[in-house]
Design a protein around this motif. Sequence first.
Motif, mmCIF file in Angstrom:
data_model
loop_
_atom_site.group_PDB
_atom_site.id
_atom_site.type_symbol
_atom_site.label_atom_id
_atom_site.label_comp_id
_atom_site.label_asym_id
_atom_site.label_seq_id
_atom_site.Cartn_x
_atom_site.Cartn_y
_atom_site.Cartn_z
ATOM 1 N N MET A 1 2.997 -5.230 3.426
ATOM 2 C CA MET A 1 3.679 -6.430 3.158
ATOM 3 C C MET A 1 3.250 -7.578 1.498
ATOM 4 O O MET A 1 3.877 -8.398 1.664
ATOM 5 N N GLU A 2 1.798 -7.093 1.231
ATOM 6 C CA GLU A 2 1.651 -7.489 -0.254
ATOM 7 C C GLU A 2 1.241 -6.224 -1.020
ATOM 8 O O GLU A 2 0.774 -5.694 -0.573
ATOM 9 N N GLU A 3 1.034 -6.451 -2.328
ATOM 10 C CA GLU A 3 0.535 -5.134 -3.265
ATOM 11 C C GLU A 3 0.751 -5.896 -4.876
ATOM 12 O O GLU A 3 1.126 -7.003 -4.628
ATOM 13 N N TRP A 4 -0.059 -5.281 -5.319
ATOM 14 C CA TRP A 4 -0.143 -5.351 -6.328
ATOM 15 C C TRP A 4 0.339 -4.631 -7.360
ATOM 16 O O TRP A 4 0.500 -2.917 -7.464
ATOM 17 N N ARG A 5 1.797 -4.576 -8.343
ATOM 18 C CA ARG A 5 2.576 -3.353 -9.242
ATOM 19 C C ARG A 5 2.751 -3.839 -9.620
ATOM 20 O O ARG A 5 3.661 -4.925 -10.189
ATOM 21 N N GLY A 6 2.444 -3.110 -11.092
ATOM 22 C CA GLY A 6 3.353 -3.779 -12.701
ATOM 23 C C GLY A 6 3.028 -4.726 -13.429
ATOM 24 O O GLY A 6 3.689 -5.505 -13.593
ATOM 25 N N GLY A 7 1.917 -5.156 -12.973
ATOM 26 C CA GLY A 7 1.153 -6.246 -13.456
ATOM 27 C C GLY A 7 1.912 -7.556 -13.076
ATOM 28 O O GLY A 7 1.214 -8.647 -13.033
ATOM 29 N N ALA A 8 2.048 -7.186 -11.338
ATOM 30 C CA ALA A 8 2.483 -8.428 -10.009
ATOM 31 C C ALA A 8 2.384 -8.159 -9.056
ATOM 32 O O ALA A 8 1.445 -7.694 -8.521
ATOM 33 N N TYR A 9 1.581 -9.653 -8.626
ATOM 34 C CA TYR A 9 1.029 -9.733 -6.923
ATOM 35 C C TYR A 9 3.016 -9.490 -6.447
ATOM 36 O O TYR A 9 3.871 -10.571 -5.900
ATOM 37 N N ARG A 10 2.979 -8.604 -5.588
ATOM 38 C CA ARG A 10 4.506 -8.969 -4.721
ATOM 39 C C ARG A 10 4.232 -8.106 -3.295
ATOM 40 O O ARG A 10 3.062 -8.566 -2.783
ATOM 41 N N ARG A 11 4.878 -9.569 -2.320
ATOM 42 C CA ARG A 11 5.196 -9.984 -1.155
ATOM 43 C C ARG A 11 6.212 -10.231 0.070
ATOM 44 O O ARG A 11 7.184 -10.327 -1.158
ATOM 45 N N THR A 12 6.529 -9.450 1.185
ATOM 46 C CA THR A 12 7.196 -10.314 1.475
ATOM 47 C C THR A 12 7.239 -11.767 2.446
ATOM 48 O O THR A 12 6.323 -12.475 2.229
ATOM 49 N N LEU A 13 8.694 -12.441 1.945
ATOM 50 C CA LEU A 13 8.622 -13.720 2.834
ATOM 51 C C LEU A 13 9.553 -14.062 3.776
ATOM 52 O O LEU A 13 10.748 -13.093 4.165
ATOM 53 N N ARG A 14 9.229 -14.296 4.976
ATOM 54 C CA ARG A 14 10.497 -15.236 5.350
ATOM 55 C C ARG A 14 10.547 -16.040 5.387
ATOM 56 O O ARG A 14 10.162 -17.260 5.258
ATOM 57 N N LEU A 15 12.771 -16.082 5.320
ATOM 58 C CA LEU A 15 12.990 -17.077 4.692
ATOM 59 C C LEU A 15 14.222 -17.207 5.978
ATOM 60 O O LEU A 15 14.647 -16.391 6.637
#
Length: 268
Positions: A1-15
Amino acid sequence: MEEWRGGAYRRTLRLPGGPGIVALRPQEGHVAAELRLTDVRDVGAAVARCRRLLDLDADPEAAEQTLGADPVLAPLVVAFPGRRMPRTPDGSEMALRVVLGQQVSTAAARTHAARLVSALGTPVHDPVGGLTHLFPAAEAVAGVDQETLSFPRTRRRTLVMLAEALAAGDLDLGVGADREHARSVLTSMPGIGPWTVDSIAMRALGDPDVFLAGDLGIRQVAAGLGLPTTPARLTAHAHSWRPWRSYAVLHLWGTLDHPITRMPKDGS
């Protein structure tokens, strides 16, 4: 549900309108955010959660003025101006993750969290990265068969008990929650001690004045800086850092030679 990729912190959000994915990339003077949403009407909610995650509504200058008056902290404040408190877009998620990290290494805590996410999290589609799930809702964790959880039995009971309180509304860790009431509810739960309560107060509730005097990392750093190392004496010394002791903790943690204080590698 989260990772570091391509110089960015990426994660999923419950919206409200469905799952979302955000990529947050540090830039000069700002953080660039790329959103992938199920419903475009969730833009406002997603941005607000990202700002909370990154502590972007804080007043770092006020904290630095107080902390910089201590000769021990002053060099750290000068070296890392504008330091923010890593928080969370969802207080329930952070509380459950803190319990998973009790008395284990950060690597073990990540393993426990990954297993929980894989078992109970809602699947998502990530067309450009490796994200696969939302973090499980408190209701999902509350209803799990504890025997299916692969960590110590006492930790299972604490985790499920915490999830039940969150799902029932007996514990509120949302924006504007009563911090003292939340602390009282957490303290009453078996298996949740002062370190866990303080960590949740800092990371989930955004309390700016939490001091983890008993934290092993803090005590190690204190020894290296010539500060008192016993919790009582260290707490007494930290009194002058109020009401910004949470930010003092971050400055002290930042001096540790540990993977968590360094930028991660892509895909991690």
